[in-house]
Design a protein around this motif. Structure first.
Motif, PDB file in Angstrom:
ATOM      1  N   ARG A  70       4.642  -3.176   9.852  1.00  0.00           N
ATOM      2  CA  ARG A  70       5.191  -3.147   8.493  1.00  0.00           C
ATOM      3  C   ARG A  70       4.969  -1.795   7.810  1.00  0.00           C
ATOM      4  NH1 ARG A  70       3.658  -7.623   4.624  1.00  0.00           N
ATOM      5  NH2 ARG A  70       5.750  -7.143   3.798  1.00  0.00           N
ATOM      6  N   CYS A  71       4.917  -0.738   8.619  1.00  0.00           N
ATOM      7  CA  CYS A  71       4.683   0.602   8.088  1.00  0.00           C
ATOM      8  C   CYS A  71       5.965   1.428   8.133  1.00  0.00           C
ATOM      9  CB  CYS A  71       3.598   1.318   8.902  1.00  0.00           C
ATOM     10  SG  CYS A  71       1.983   0.523   8.820  1.00  0.00           S
ATOM     11  N   GLU A  72       6.208   2.189   7.107  1.00  0.00           N
ATOM     12  CA  GLU A  72       7.343   3.108   7.080  1.00  0.00           C
ATOM     13  C   GLU A  72       6.907   4.410   6.410  1.00  0.00           C
ATOM     14  OE1 GLU A  72      10.193   1.834   3.628  1.00  0.00           O
ATOM     15  OE2 GLU A  72       9.267   0.011   4.455  1.00  0.00           O
ATOM     16  N   THR A  73       7.530   5.501   6.821  1.00  0.00           N
ATOM     17  CA  THR A  73       7.141   6.819   6.322  1.00  0.00           C
ATOM     18  C   THR A  73       8.367   7.585   5.856  1.00  0.00           C
ATOM     19  OG1 THR A  73       5.254   6.909   7.842  1.00  0.00           O
ATOM     20  CG2 THR A  73       5.996   8.995   6.899  1.00  0.00           C
ATOM     21  N   HIS A  74       8.250   8.246   4.695  1.00  0.00           N
ATOM     22  CA  HIS A  74       9.358   9.023   4.143  1.00  0.00           C
ATOM     23  C   HIS A  74       8.889  10.453   3.884  1.00  0.00           C
ATOM     24  CE1 HIS A  74      11.656   5.305   3.420  1.00  0.00           C
ATOM     25  NE2 HIS A  74      10.496   4.783   3.036  1.00  0.00           N
ATOM     26  N   LEU A  75       9.584  11.411   4.464  1.00  0.00           N
ATOM     27  CA  LEU A  75       9.343  12.816   4.167  1.00  0.00           C
ATOM     28  C   LEU A  75      10.012  13.146   2.838  1.00  0.00           C
ATOM     29  CD1 LEU A  75       9.972  14.461   7.640  1.00  0.00           C
ATOM     30  CD2 LEU A  75       7.901  14.786   6.272  1.00  0.00           C
TER      31      LEU A  75
ATOM     32  N   VAL B 201       0.865  -1.177   0.000  1.00  0.00           N
ATOM     33  CA  VAL B 201       0.000   0.000   0.000  1.00  0.00           C
ATOM     34  C   VAL B 201       0.904   1.229   0.000  1.00  0.00           C
ATOM     35  CG1 VAL B 201      -1.824   1.280   1.142  1.00  0.00           C
ATOM     36  CG2 VAL B 201      -1.811  -1.218   1.246  1.00  0.00           C
ATOM     37  N   LEU B 202       0.809   2.004  -1.051  1.00  0.00           N
ATOM     38  CA  LEU B 202       1.599   3.225  -1.177  1.00  0.00           C
ATOM     39  C   LEU B 202       0.675   4.396  -0.837  1.00  0.00           C
ATOM     40  CD1 LEU B 202       4.380   4.338  -2.006  1.00  0.00           C
ATOM     41  CD2 LEU B 202       3.511   4.480  -4.352  1.00  0.00           C
ATOM     42  N   CYS B 203       0.937   5.053   0.295  1.00  0.00           N
ATOM     43  CA  CYS B 203       0.082   6.141   0.750  1.00  0.00           C
ATOM     44  C   CYS B 203       0.732   7.483   0.433  1.00  0.00           C
ATOM     45  CB  CYS B 203      -0.187   6.028   2.246  1.00  0.00           C
ATOM     46  SG  CYS B 203      -1.269   4.646   2.659  1.00  0.00           S
TER      47      CYS B 203
ATOM     48  N   THR C  89      -1.565   7.043   8.676  1.00  0.00           N
ATOM     49  CA  THR C  89      -0.769   5.811   8.612  1.00  0.00           C
ATOM     50  C   THR C  89       0.332   5.787   9.668  1.00  0.00           C
ATOM     51  OG1 THR C  89       0.747   6.764   6.982  1.00  0.00           O
ATOM     52  CG2 THR C  89      -1.189   5.590   6.132  1.00  0.00           C
ATOM     53  N   VAL C  90       0.228   6.639  10.679  1.00  0.00           N
ATOM     54  CA  VAL C  90       1.282   6.780  11.680  1.00  0.00           C
ATOM     55  C   VAL C  90       0.705   6.593  13.082  1.00  0.00           C
ATOM     56  CG1 VAL C  90       3.086   8.315  12.601  1.00  0.00           C
ATOM     57  CG2 VAL C  90       2.473   8.413  10.169  1.00  0.00           C
TER      58      VAL C  90
ATOM     59  N   PRO D 197      -2.309  -7.226   6.770  1.00  0.00           N
ATOM     60  CA  PRO D 197      -0.863  -7.417   6.978  1.00  0.00           C
ATOM     61  C   PRO D 197       0.014  -6.893   5.831  1.00  0.00           C
ATOM     62  CG  PRO D 197      -1.776  -9.420   6.086  1.00  0.00           C
ATOM     63  CD  PRO D 197      -2.923  -8.448   6.191  1.00  0.00           C
ATOM     64  N   ALA D 198      -0.544  -6.080   4.927  1.00  0.00           N
ATOM     65  CA  ALA D 198       0.243  -5.578   3.796  1.00  0.00           C
ATOM     66  C   ALA D 198       1.345  -4.640   4.282  1.00  0.00           C
ATOM     67  CB  ALA D 198      -0.666  -4.850   2.813  1.00  0.00           C
ATOM     68  N   ARG D 199       2.382  -4.496   3.479  1.00  0.00           N
ATOM     69  CA  ARG D 199       3.397  -3.485   3.748  1.00  0.00           C
ATOM     70  C   ARG D 199       2.829  -2.115   3.380  1.00  0.00           C
ATOM     71  NH1 ARG D 199       8.872  -2.400   0.180  1.00  0.00           N
ATOM     72  NH2 ARG D 199       9.826  -0.833   1.569  1.00  0.00           N
ATOM     73  N   VAL D 200       3.056  -1.119   4.238  1.00  0.00           N
ATOM     74  CA  VAL D 200       2.544   0.233   4.003  1.00  0.00           C
ATOM     75  C   VAL D 200       3.729   1.190   3.929  1.00  0.00           C
ATOM     76  CG1 VAL D 200       1.099   2.117   4.846  1.00  0.00           C
ATOM     77  CG2 VAL D 200       0.379  -0.267   5.191  1.00  0.00           C
ATOM     78  N   VAL D 201       3.883   1.849   2.786  1.00  0.00           N
ATOM     79  CA  VAL D 201       4.929   2.858   2.613  1.00  0.00           C
ATOM     80  C   VAL D 201       4.241   4.194   2.370  1.00  0.00           C
ATOM     81  CG1 VAL D 201       6.864   3.656   1.213  1.00  0.00           C
ATOM     82  CG2 VAL D 201       6.592   1.213   1.696  1.00  0.00           C
ATOM     83  N   THR D 202       4.486   5.141   3.254  1.00  0.00           N
ATOM     84  CA  THR D 202       3.867   6.462   3.146  1.00  0.00           C
ATOM     85  C   THR D 202       4.895   7.476   2.658  1.00  0.00           C
ATOM     86  OG1 THR D 202       2.317   5.981   4.946  1.00  0.00           O
ATOM     87  CG2 THR D 202       2.679   8.301   4.392  1.00  0.00           C
ATOM     88  N   LEU D 203       4.544   8.178   1.590  1.00  0.00           N
ATOM     89  CA  LEU D 203       5.336   9.305   1.108  1.00  0.00           C
ATOM     90  C   LEU D 203       4.570  10.570   1.488  1.00  0.00           C
ATOM     91  CD1 LEU D 203       6.329   8.086  -2.480  1.00  0.00           C
ATOM     92  CD2 LEU D 203       7.400   7.563  -0.282  1.00  0.00           C
ATOM     93  N   THR D 204       5.209  11.461   2.219  1.00  0.00           N
ATOM     94  CA  THR D 204       4.485  12.617   2.731  1.00  0.00           C
ATOM     95  C   THR D 204       5.231  13.916   2.497  1.00  0.00           C
ATOM     96  OG1 THR D 204       3.311  13.459   4.679  1.00  0.00           O
ATOM     97  CG2 THR D 204       5.435  12.435   5.077  1.00  0.00           C
TER      98      THR D 204
END
Length: 437
Positions: free
Chosen positions: A256-261, A124-126, A210-211, A186-193
């Protein structure tokens, strides 16, 4: 070009604003943070003023043969024109901001529904940017859309800062404060913010859907009490019983969540400072985290400008002083029959600045929101010049009257000093530049 800009303060200030906005555009900042396609499918979900632009960049960069679908909600009028030849794989819908509407509610319901059936092989690309709190509205049980609209409007007019507003929003929502990420497990979640908040706290940007959220129901209750905002009795009871608590740090659903500024206010201020220095002008960045009443922040900037212009500060003129952050506007009570004032944070800053400068020579300023919209008007902000007060007086405009009714738009429009850009398709919040020539 250099000489013409230095000789034209208005053009110079607008140039610095444009550089700051360009630095924050999704097209410039996304590629380095995109994950590789997963074993399963890729679902794109998102909300914010930059949502449409972010979705188009992902469509352009994602491998043509890799599955890609999803739904993103952005503000009305903020979907950029589609580049020729770019196939649409992500649906983009529009809704209201800053007060949510039925379109935002429908979008949030659809986004949450799309999380059903995800597996650990899926990604999941947020795509999250400022404005997502209002655009991604899904009220908790016992709260209607009308209730949410009223509470949102009262928060906006109360003078509460963004962290306080979003603490309340998280606890009155079924999708914010980490709840969207929890639904994706249980999907991997990658957030671009893209950050639009002081300090770049990713749990505050768009109320952190997502945080993990460290704030509590008790915090939300205290903020509601502080600003005199009522909620329905059933919702208050749920808050008092901690029944509306958000996912906390360490919640296994968010493992399985990660966030990138991908873009921040500081980067944009630094870019503007670099552009000024390239023209041979000294540039000083005060901070990207300035908060407080807009008019009062304007007065502080005026004091710095006056002392610099008079050679009494550590800043050396000619120079430009840059700052960012998110100021607030407390809407003043209106007299009976008085028209509602128009304007946002940037315009109110300019009113406070111009009043405090008192016609100080050699000082020019621009304040504008980097999303291109100051509040709910059609301008991004306004300009202040050494003769602002003199030109206003010639037209019978009294700055104190406009401050009293929060009417920056009505003051600067007749002067021809509104900054109008249209939606910029990004959002790193307030941009302020004060030039001493």
């Amino acid at each position: 070009m250099t000489a013409s800009l230095l000789d034209d303060p208005r053009a110079l200030l607008r140039h610095l604003y444009d550089v700051a906005v360009q630095r924050a555009l999704p097209l410039r900042n996304t590629a380095a943070h995109l994950p590789a396609p997963p074993k399963g499918r890729t679902l794109v979900l998102g909300a914010g003023k930059a949502g449409g632009a972010m979705a188009q960049v992902v469509e352009a960069l994602w491998p043509a043969g890799a599955p890609l679908s999803g739904l993103v909600v952005t503000r009305y009028g903020h979907t950029p024109p589609r580049p020729a030849g770019l196939a649409q794989r992500i649906e983009v819908v529009e809704a209201a901001h800053p007060v949510p509407d039925a379109a935002g509610l429908a979008a949030a319901q659809r986004i949450l529904a799309l999380t059903q059936g995800l597996t650990e092989d899926d990604l999941v690309l947020c795509l999250i940017s400022g404005g997502g709190s209002a655009l991604l509205t899904l009220p908790c049980d016992g709260l209607t859309l009308a209730d949410k609209q009223r509470i949102n409007r009262q928060l906006l007019e109360s003078g509460a800062h963004i962290g306080e507003m979003n603490t309340v929003r998280k606890h009155l929502s079924r999708i914010k404060g980490g709840r969207l990420a929890a639904a994706c497990a249980p999907a991997r979640v990658v957030t671009l913010t893209i950050s639009d908040v002081p300090g770049d706290d990713v749990s505050v940007i768009a109320s952190g859907p997502t945080v993990a959220d460290a704030t509590t129901c008790a915090d939300a209750l205290e903020i509601l009490r502080r600003y005199g905002i009522d909620v329905p009795p059933a919702v208050r009871q749920q808050l008092e019983a901690d029944a509306l608590e958000t996912p906390k740090p360490g919640d296994p659903r968010l493992a399985r969540c990660e966030t990138h500024l991908i873009a921040t206010p500081q980067q944009s201020l630094d870019a503007a400072a670099g552009a000024a220095r390239a023209l041979g002008l000294r540039a000083y960045v005060l901070s990207d985290e300035i908060e407080g009443e807009s008019r009062e922040v304007g007065k502080v900037h005026a004091a710095l400008a006056r002392s610099t212009a008079l050679g009494r500060s550590s800043f050396e003129a000619p120079c430009v002083i840059l700052s960012g952050g998110e100021t607030t506007v407390t809407v003043r009570p209106r007299a009976e029959g008085q028209a509602r004032g128009r304007g946002g944070r940037a315009g109110e800053f300019c009113l406070g600045l111009a009043q405090a400068l008192g016609g100080q020579g050699g000082v020019w300023a621009l304040a504008a929101d980097t999303d291109g919209i100051d509040g709910v008007e059609d301008n991004a902000g306004a300009l202040v010049t050494p003769d602002t007060l003199a030109r206003a007086a010639a037209q019978g405009l009294k700055i104190a009257d406009h401050l009293a009714r929060n009417d920056a738009y009505g003051f600067f429009a007749p002067l021809g000093d509104l900054v109008i850009t249209g939606p910029t398709h990004t959002n790193v919040n307030d941009f302020r530049a004060v030039l001493m020539t």
